[in-house]
Design a protein around this motif. Sequence first.
Motif, PDB file in Angstrom:
ATOM      1  N   GLY B  72       1.325  -1.875  -8.170  1.00  0.00           N
ATOM      2  CA  GLY B  72       0.162  -2.487  -8.817  1.00  0.00           C
ATOM      3  C   GLY B  72      -1.082  -2.332  -7.960  1.00  0.00           C
ATOM      4  N   VAL B  73      -0.921  -2.533  -6.648  1.00  0.00           N
ATOM      5  CA  VAL B  73      -2.062  -2.387  -5.724  1.00  0.00           C
ATOM      6  C   VAL B  73      -2.546  -0.937  -5.759  1.00  0.00           C
ATOM      7  N   SER B  75      -2.127   1.284  -8.073  1.00  0.00           N
ATOM      8  CA  SER B  75      -2.745   1.599  -9.369  1.00  0.00           C
ATOM      9  C   SER B  75      -4.160   1.035  -9.428  1.00  0.00           C
ATOM     10  N   ALA B  76      -4.329  -0.169  -8.869  1.00  0.00           N
ATOM     11  CA  ALA B  76      -5.665  -0.780  -8.855  1.00  0.00           C
ATOM     12  C   ALA B  76      -6.615   0.074  -8.011  1.00  0.00           C
TER      13      ALA B  76
END
Lengths: 397, 294, 87
Positions: B72-73, B75-76
């Motif tokens: 998630g990090v 992708s962010a």
Amino acid sequence: MKEFLEGSMAVAKVIQLCKPGVISAYPITPQTHIVEELAQIVADGHLNAQFVNVESEHSAASVVLGASAAGVRAYTATSSQGLLLMGEVVFNIAGMRLPVVMTTAVRAISAPINIWNDHQDAVSLRDAGWVQFHAEDIQEAADLHLIAYKLGEDKSIMLPVMVCMDGFILTHGVETVDIPTQEEVDKFLPAYKAPYKLDVENPMTLGPLVDPEYYTEARYALNETHKEALALIPKITADFAKVFGRTYNGLIEGYQLKDAERVIVAMGSVCGTIKEVIDELRKKGKKVGLLKITSLRPFPVNQIYEALKNISKVAVIDRALSLGSFAPLSAEIKAVFFGKAKKPKAISSFIVGLGGRDITKNSIKEIFRLMTGKEKQGEFIDLKPELLKESYEQNTL
Amino acid sequence: MSKTLFNSGHTACAGCGQSLAARLVIDAAGPNTIVANNTGCLEVFSTKYPETSWGVPFIHSLFENCAAVASGVESALKYLGKADSINVIAQAGDGGTADIGLQALSGMLERGHNILYVCYDNEAYMNTGIQRSGLTPFDSNTTTSPIGVKSTGNIRPKKPMPEIANAHGIPYVATASVAFPQDIQRKVKKALSIKGPKYMQIHVPCPLGWRHETNLTIAVAKLAVETGLYPLIEYENGILAAKRQITPKPVEEYLKTQGRFKHLLKNPDEIKKVQEIADNNIKKYGLKVSEATN
Amino acid sequence: MFGPLTCKPGSSRNNKTGPWRTESRPKFLKKNCIACNMCLLICPESCISGEGKNTYDFDPDYCKGCGNCARICPKQDIEMVKEDSKE
């Protein structure tokens, strides 16, 4: 712009307008059309987002947790077993105060496995710390997602928000929906600016180990923030009305309450059916009404008290069970009135519409009929006693 | 603030191999790094609120999801256009990696995220008090695979985690050991120079769990490598590209340094089984210094 | 109400772990040190620093007395001495 849309498509279009930077989801009926549509929107270049297909709901929630912690608006969606599988992460996201927005296409919980609609999944996680909205129809489901981001990302709130929409009935039903323009959404919902995040310029540790010395206050603050959200939601829905022209209270909605003697309290799409029955009964001079709960968390205690304190007979519809105790919503409605000067003579509790069993107008009329002075406790409507004999007694002999 | 990104003051046991390895990893990775860490010893002894040893952005969520949180990090960061300038590391202990976190790790590897995953392998669930994990060695005495009249300890050999990671077709897999600190840092820098998912597994002795003196951390780690029980290898795009060659020492030299193996010293049959494991490693990876060269 | 609990970078230095030592602590002789840096590299407490021959030393505020530095020093230029010794 008004469109004739399936509920999932309406939600996907609104999420597109919210411009999340990271979307992550794991497929589960009846949520799939939402994430499929979003995947297509991203694939067609209509949304610049990282779409992360994961190997489980536990990871879907963890991906959006990580993305939100890195300061990017994040979105996910799930149902039923998926919600329970990500349960640990759901509590964790709330405790870490990350304003993730998630759609839950609410659906029955196994066992027995059942892919149809009731509220057991979301209701079972009402204590997780998320704001939890329940939509009556597709327009409301779409709109609540805009309200969810605006509320959740407010610096004073910073809470994750779950928008619940009835599986199949709303996700796969088709209604006329007013989809706002990007300009309108941008006016209502500013880009997300995280007050704390994973930033190499300001290297903080998120999710530390917290011992008994400090833990309670963190939980107290989370709980207090829900009270602050209660106060903020009506202001946000007022803003919403100015921009989009639709008014919501965001917490509850009364229907024909003013002179009502018998009022049903309910959540979700069944409220549409109840309103129709009320119109019919009102024509016959029956003083009946509905109190719709939109915000299950934070639970609007004062608003519910004001709405029902002068009503003589109340019946709470639960589409979920708290096995071995009072039906969940009924218990909370009763709690509102305990020890209060004014309260209904009877607050009955009815269970209906589990596992996709239709709640017909007759089911509602039956409930209104059963609302005599004598309080009914957890009574099942549309139960089939013959099934109990056939399949269950035999097994126990 | 001292030069390191893993500051003193953490509450690891004296002689902890994992705290040492964690510092070597993060100092090699540098300040432009975000770490997602599973629950476990490292997280517990380095982030006790209100203090943290970490000088980089660090997030702990749960026991099994650092690979997904890191995804998630990453992708962010991709969304923000910062993915090239910031390293993302997901890290956990042996149990957090090979057991409870395996699914999230497999997902991360399969999705091709640009993340370095580091597994600190102290060969049991040490934070909860030395329970057996999937990477606990054969015949190791732990609280949930105890020795007894009917038992010589853990009945299974270590799960082949590096091979499992390698089977995902990722560009880089490496094993390392605190006995060779510069080698750890070289491999971290090499891994971070490669795009895509990377897996690194570092052998980190645990004086408490392995029952050895606190000053033997490096010595014990070295013996694990020198006996062939802990091969130091590198896979590049699936091919075995490098290995630390050894002049194999008998496994007994390693076993006798630790209380977790003490029960084997009077049991030659079991030692033979452990020796067999070492010999298989030596054969499989060609660890023996070839006679031709020395 | 206020957001999540977070920690400021490197704040663990507020927690002096030196008092953990019971038996012994290292003594850097600074005679034969060849600045191989191994002691600094392998200290589990990140509390050895130095730059160049005979400049390495440990920080008593944080050293837990594990003894790995003394064992690894190729020149035996680090000895473990009794915790309460005056040396």
